[in-house]
Each structure stands twice: as structure tokens, then as C-alpha cells.
Design a protein around this motif. Sequence first.
Motif, PDB file in Angstrom:
ATOM      1  N   UNK A  39       8.493  -2.919  13.947  1.00 32.86           N
ATOM      2  CA  UNK A  39       8.879  -4.157  13.280  1.00 32.86           C
ATOM      3  C   UNK A  39       7.745  -4.707  12.428  1.00 32.86           C
ATOM      4  N   UNK A  40       6.522  -4.661  12.978  1.00 31.32           N
ATOM      5  CA  UNK A  40       5.366  -5.144  12.228  1.00 31.32           C
ATOM      6  C   UNK A  40       5.149  -4.310  10.969  1.00 31.32           C
ATOM      7  N   UNK A  41       5.315  -2.990  11.108  1.00 29.13           N
ATOM      8  CA  UNK A  41       5.149  -2.091   9.961  1.00 29.13           C
ATOM      9  C   UNK A  41       6.185  -2.422   8.880  1.00 29.13           C
ATOM     10  N   UNK A  42       7.437  -2.637   9.294  1.00 26.52           N
ATOM     11  CA  UNK A  42       8.485  -2.950   8.330  1.00 26.52           C
ATOM     12  C   UNK A  42       8.217  -4.284   7.633  1.00 26.52           C
ATOM     13  N   UNK A  43       7.694  -5.267   8.378  1.00 29.24           N
ATOM     14  CA  UNK A  43       7.357  -6.552   7.765  1.00 29.24           C
ATOM     15  C   UNK A  43       6.289  -6.388   6.690  1.00 29.24           C
ATOM     16  N   UNK A  44       5.273  -5.565   7.012  1.00 31.36           N
ATOM     17  CA  UNK A  44       4.208  -5.324   6.037  1.00 31.36           C
ATOM     18  C   UNK A  44       4.756  -4.613   4.802  1.00 31.36           C
ATOM     19  N   UNK A  45       5.636  -3.638   5.024  1.00 33.43           N
ATOM     20  CA  UNK A  45       6.226  -2.914   3.909  1.00 33.43           C
ATOM     21  C   UNK A  45       7.074  -3.845   3.037  1.00 33.43           C
ATOM     22  N   UNK A  46       7.829  -4.726   3.684  1.00 32.11           N
ATOM     23  CA  UNK A  46       8.663  -5.667   2.940  1.00 32.11           C
ATOM     24  C   UNK A  46       7.796  -6.615   2.106  1.00 32.11           C
ATOM     25  N   UNK A  47       6.695  -7.086   2.706  1.00 31.59           N
ATOM     26  CA  UNK A  47       5.798  -7.986   1.989  1.00 31.59           C
ATOM     27  C   UNK A  47       5.202  -7.275   0.769  1.00 31.59           C
ATOM     28  N   UNK A  48       4.812  -6.012   0.967  1.00 31.92           N
ATOM     29  CA  UNK A  48       4.244  -5.227  -0.131  1.00 31.92           C
ATOM     30  C   UNK A  48       5.286  -5.031  -1.237  1.00 31.92           C
ATOM     31  N   UNK A  49       6.541  -4.768  -0.846  1.00 28.86           N
ATOM     32  CA  UNK A  49       7.608  -4.555  -1.828  1.00 28.86           C
ATOM     33  C   UNK A  49       7.892  -5.838  -2.606  1.00 28.86           C
ATOM     34  N   UNK A  50       7.884  -6.980  -1.912  1.00 31.46           N
ATOM     35  CA  UNK A  50       8.115  -8.258  -2.590  1.00 31.46           C
ATOM     36  C   UNK A  50       7.034  -8.525  -3.634  1.00 31.46           C
ATOM     37  N   UNK A  51       5.775  -8.206  -3.290  1.00 28.55           N
ATOM     38  CA  UNK A  51       4.691  -8.391  -4.255  1.00 28.55           C
ATOM     39  C   UNK A  51       4.891  -7.487  -5.475  1.00 28.55           C
ATOM     40  N   UNK A  52       5.320  -6.235  -5.204  1.00 26.70           N
ATOM     41  CA  UNK A  52       5.534  -5.281  -6.298  1.00 26.70           C
ATOM     42  C   UNK A  52       6.666  -5.749  -7.215  1.00 26.70           C
ATOM     43  N   UNK A  53       7.762  -6.210  -6.614  1.00 29.30           N
ATOM     44  CA  UNK A  53       8.892  -6.701  -7.404  1.00 29.30           C
ATOM     45  C   UNK A  53       8.485  -7.905  -8.246  1.00 29.30           C
ATOM     46  N   UNK A  54       7.670  -8.774  -7.662  1.00 29.01           N
ATOM     47  CA  UNK A  54       7.215  -9.952  -8.399  1.00 29.01           C
ATOM     48  C   UNK A  54       6.391  -9.547  -9.618  1.00 29.01           C
ATOM     49  N   UNK A  55       5.507  -8.551  -9.437  1.00 31.35           N
ATOM     50  CA  UNK A  55       4.708  -8.069 -10.560  1.00 31.35           C
ATOM     51  C   UNK A  55       5.598  -7.451 -11.643  1.00 31.35           C
ATOM     52  N   UNK A  56       6.613  -6.679 -11.202  1.00 30.42           N
ATOM     53  CA  UNK A  56       7.524  -6.067 -12.164  1.00 30.42           C
ATOM     54  C   UNK A  56       8.327  -7.121 -12.919  1.00 30.42           C
ATOM     55  N   UNK A  57       8.738  -8.174 -12.192  1.00 33.23           N
ATOM     56  CA  UNK A  57       9.487  -9.249 -12.848  1.00 33.23           C
ATOM     57  C   UNK A  57       8.636  -9.945 -13.900  1.00 33.23           C
ATOM     58  N   UNK A  58       7.345 -10.172 -13.596  1.00 35.14           N
ATOM     59  CA  UNK A  58       6.448 -10.795 -14.572  1.00 35.14           C
ATOM     60  C   UNK A  58       6.295  -9.892 -15.794  1.00 35.14           C
ATOM     61  N   UNK A  59       6.133  -8.600 -15.538  1.00 32.70           N
ATOM     62  CA  UNK A  59       6.015  -7.649 -16.643  1.00 32.70           C
ATOM     63  C   UNK A  59       7.280  -7.670 -17.511  1.00 32.70           C
ATOM     64  N   UNK A  60       8.430  -7.748 -16.850  1.00 28.94           N
ATOM     65  CA  UNK A  60       9.696  -7.786 -17.563  1.00 28.94           C
ATOM     66  C   UNK A  60       9.799  -9.034 -18.438  1.00 28.94           C
ATOM     67  N   UNK A  61       9.418 -10.176 -17.884  1.00 32.59           N
ATOM     68  CA  UNK A  61       9.463 -11.420 -18.662  1.00 32.59           C
ATOM     69  C   UNK A  61       8.535 -11.352 -19.880  1.00 32.59           C
ATOM     70  N   UNK A  62       7.329 -10.788 -19.677  1.00 35.70           N
ATOM     71  CA  UNK A  62       6.391 -10.651 -20.790  1.00 35.70           C
ATOM     72  C   UNK A  62       6.963  -9.755 -21.886  1.00 35.70           C
ATOM     73  N   UNK A  63       7.578  -8.645 -21.470  1.00 40.91           N
ATOM     74  CA  UNK A  63       8.160  -7.719 -22.442  1.00 40.91           C
ATOM     75  C   UNK A  63       9.316  -8.374 -23.188  1.00 40.91           C
ATOM     76  N   UNK A  64      10.150  -9.135 -22.451  1.00 38.63           N
ATOM     77  CA  UNK A  64      11.276  -9.807 -23.087  1.00 38.63           C
ATOM     78  C   UNK A  64      10.798 -10.849 -24.097  1.00 38.63           C
ATOM     79  N   UNK A  65       9.732 -11.585 -23.734  1.00 38.30           N
ATOM     80  CA  UNK A  65       9.178 -12.595 -24.644  1.00 38.30           C
ATOM     81  C   UNK A  65       8.617 -11.929 -25.892  1.00 38.30           C
ATOM     82  N   UNK A  66       7.913 -10.789 -25.669  1.00 40.86           N
ATOM     83  CA  UNK A  66       7.347 -10.068 -26.807  1.00 40.86           C
ATOM     84  C   UNK A  66       8.442  -9.537 -27.722  1.00 40.86           C
ATOM     85  N   UNK A  67       9.542  -9.121 -27.136  1.00 43.44           N
ATOM     86  CA  UNK A  67      10.659  -8.609 -27.935  1.00 43.44           C
ATOM     87  C   UNK A  67      11.272  -9.721 -28.783  1.00 43.44           C
ATOM     88  N   UNK A  68      11.427 -10.917 -28.189  1.00 48.13           N
ATOM     89  CA  UNK A  68      12.003 -12.030 -28.936  1.00 48.13           C
ATOM     90  C   UNK A  68      11.103 -12.453 -30.094  1.00 48.13           C
TER      91      UNK A  68
END
Length: 537
Positions: free
Chosen positions: A23-52
Motif C-alpha cells: 500500500x505504501x509503495x502504491x501511494x508513493x507511485x500515485x504521488x509520483x504519477x500525479x507530479x508527472x501529470x501536473x508537469x505534463x499539464x503545465x507543458x501542454x498549457x505552455x504549448x497551447x499558449x504558444x500556438x495561440x
Amino acid sequence: MINACQDFVDLAETHSRRWQRALQYEREQRHHLEETIEQLAKQHNNLERAWREAPSTHNKGVERTPEGESSEENEDIEFFDAMEDSPAFITVPAEDHSQHRHLSSNQSVTSGSLSSNWSQGDNDSSGSYLRRGRRCRIPDKPNYSLNLWSIMKNCIGKELSKIPMPVNFNEPLSMLQRLTEDLEYSELLDRAARCDSSLEQMCLVSAFSVSSYSTTIHRTGKPFNPLLGETYELDRVEEYGYRSICEQISHHPPAAAHHVISQRGWTLWQEITIDSKFRGKYISIMPLGNIHLKFHASGNHYVWSKVTSTVHNIIVGKLWIDQSGDIIIVNHRSKDTCHLKFSPYSYFSRDVPRKVTGVVTDGEGSAHYILSGTWDDKMESAKIIESSHGWGGSEGKQKTVYQTRPPQLLWKKYSLPENAENMHFFSSLALTLNEPEDGVAPTDSRLRPDQRLMEAGLWDEANAEKQRLEERQRLERRKREAQANLALEEGKEVERYQPMWFEKRTDTETGESSYVYRGGYWEAKDRQDWNQCSAIF
């Protein structure tokens, strides 16, 4: 009783500590995945802004997915890591210990002696396609990088066939060719045709149904979605006694009809519709439809369907594919059945990965054979000589205990060709499927220009050609829809699209209505008369 209770408490505490760590391992993995998704979302927003800010720099060759086409079908389908779940039966060896090894409920059956009338035969581990004068390599796959996040925009929940995908996600084969690739181990059906026993024949048919997944273990590339009316033929009469014809009979949803006839005593046909969904973390591919197989001498008619394929780690990590679900094979003549279970991959199971188990029963429901193995390597069968009821598993479920003879090898996967990792992990047969061939129909997949450019390593040119073909197909679809609307307004009967080589019929034995081969393709090829074929490329 006190001692047993104490043992149970000790065991429960041990399991509790194990689950706490998991359970602890899965929690750590989930936390790591959430951080990764957040970084990808920021990258996506930057790319969308640059496109506009600078739309002129946007790649006009990439088609945006239309809004409002999001499909909510199959939203209830979820894939979870299965907990440890042993089969509903346990196999134990017969009492002659010199002929076998002990088997526990979680062990696969080991290989043993081969019976004389349905033995392995000539099963060269390297495959025999290399010895037939056909090509044994294709150009190496180029190392192209791609921003996956920009492609996934607005794609979650949609059918995969409606997402505009560059060839970077493809392999240089069409879905019609992948369907034909199921015939790689056609010698299993040749051996089955020689069987006197329908139960032994069922074992070989079951092994054949599993063998079609062995080529998918490293094949995470998407096959080209065929154009409406596209065909693919494979004539292997000289080498293996069969010839095969496929046709794309529908584009939305993607559906193909397939017919194979063998001079070695069998005919196979199928109509398969692909329902594929992108779920964010994974892609699920659900083939709908049945596969039919009939043996000429006995009249035995087998019917089964395919399991669900899942491609994992779409966003983060290395792509990998899994097969899960059940296949029930029915012989409509004798009522024999085989129930195959494809176990989904689990972090917590002690079972071997990609495990397949099965039981062959007769028309009365009595079990005769146990099947076991993996869908990426081999399948074995063991004849049951006695069965009884017992108890097994952590939850105390009642299970059937089968006493079996030594297992026999039914099927073994061919090894991949040299340098396969740079050639899309194609098998020896797959390397020959797109080889140019004279005399084929002008609608044949070998002649599709974007697919041929991709195979040659010219991916930019292939992407441009793919966009041209898809736009042309959209125009043809709009033209058919306009003609249908006009016919409705005038009170005339709407003419539906009719495939060239297949027609809809109802099977007299199964009662199933599906597209089957109407005949005429091979005769047209002999005459080289392709006047009726559309110029789809």
C-alpha cells in the motif's frame, strides 16, 4: 485447534505487513504519477499558449479531432491488476512418479511425451518462412521522436479509429494483414484435420486460438486502419496448402471479413469488428465477432471469439501489452467445449506472466483434458484420468482436483528473426506480408502508398500520403451520405454499401448472421480482371 489458530494469526500478521508495504509503495507511485501529470499539464498549457500567439507556426498537416464526437460507450470497462487468483481446478500427476513431476495449483504443466497421432511435427523454432525464397528483412525502423501530449489532446474516451494518428504510432502493416497473421501456426490446423478424436482435435484448435497472440508480445505499434474496400490476399498453397482473402467491409466501425481455405482439410472464416478506446493510461482493443473453423472430413464446426488486448503506459513508462479474458470454443457438431482463461498481469500474483489455462469437456460436460501454458511461448495438454472435489485457495473455495497423465506439447512459438527489434519485432511471416507481389488486386494492402513509404523509412512522406488518403475517404463517405439522403427525400430505397467479395448470410448450424466469402476473387485473379475494383488509393 489452538495451535492452528495461532498459526493463522501469525500468517495473518505476515500478510498484513506485506499489504502495508504494498500500500505504501502504491501511494508513493500515485504521488509520483500525479507530479508527472501536473508537469505534463503545465507543458501542454505552455504549448497551447504558444500556438495561440503564433498560429502560423502550427503544423497544418495535423488534423484536429472534431468536437462533440466523444464516445461514452464501454465507460464501465476498467482493467485492474488482478489479485492472486488460482484456477478453479487443481491438477495432480498420476501415481507413476517416474514419468512426471509434482504439480501445485500455481505451477504450469511441464512438457512431456508426444502422442503418435497428433504430435508436434516439423515445428522449426526459427519458422520456415525464411526457407521459401521470400524476404527475411525490411528496412530498419527510423528513430523518430514525438510529443505524445500534443497528439492526445481531446482524445480521451474516443474510438481509436476516429483519432488522427501520425504513422509514428503505426507499424507498416494493415489490420487486414494482422488478421491474416493469425495463420502463422496453420500447421496446428493441418494436424487437427488428421485427428480421429474430436477431443484431441479440440486441444489443437485451442492451441491455435492461443498462438495468434504470440506475435503481439512486443508489437505495440498500431496497424493501419484499412480503407473501405481495401483487400489483402495471401496465397501460400505451394508452401502450406492454404490461401486467404480479407476485405474491409465497414469503416465506422472498422470491420473486416476474412476467408481461408486449405487443401489440407479445413476452412476458416471470420467477421471481426474492432472496438478500441483510448483511456488515458491505456488503450483497450476489443475485437467483436466470431471465428469459424470447419474440418472437411469430419464436419466438425468450431466457433470462438477473441479476448481483449490492452496497451499500458500510454503516458509514462515503456509500452507493454497484455491479453485478458476468456475464450469459449464450441464444436457445434459434437457439443465439445474448451474454456480458456487468459489471466491479466498482476503485481501480486506468483503465477507466471501471460498465463493461459483451460479445460476441454465433451458434450455431456465431462472433462477430458487440461490445457496450460502462456500466450507468448507454448501450450501443453494433459489427459485427465480421474477427477474429484477438493478444497483450495485462501478463501476455502471448493475446487475440482484432476489427476492427469504426463503433459504433451501442443504448440511452441517460433523464435524471432535476427534484428527483429529494429524491424518492429516482426515474425518471419510478418516480414513477408507486405512484400510486393505481382497480380494482386489494385485494392491490395501491399499497394497502399502511405504504408509502403513508412516501411521504407520515409515517415514524413508517409504522413502526408496518409492524410491525403483519409481526406479522400471522408469525401467519398460524404458523397454516399448525400446520395442516401436524396434517395430518402425522393422515397426511393437507400442503397447500402456492398463489399466486393463478401455477402451477408445466416449460418445454418449456428444461426449467426455475418459476412462470408461469396467467391470470385481467385477466378478474377487468374483472369487478371479487376474492372469492378474501385481505385481507392
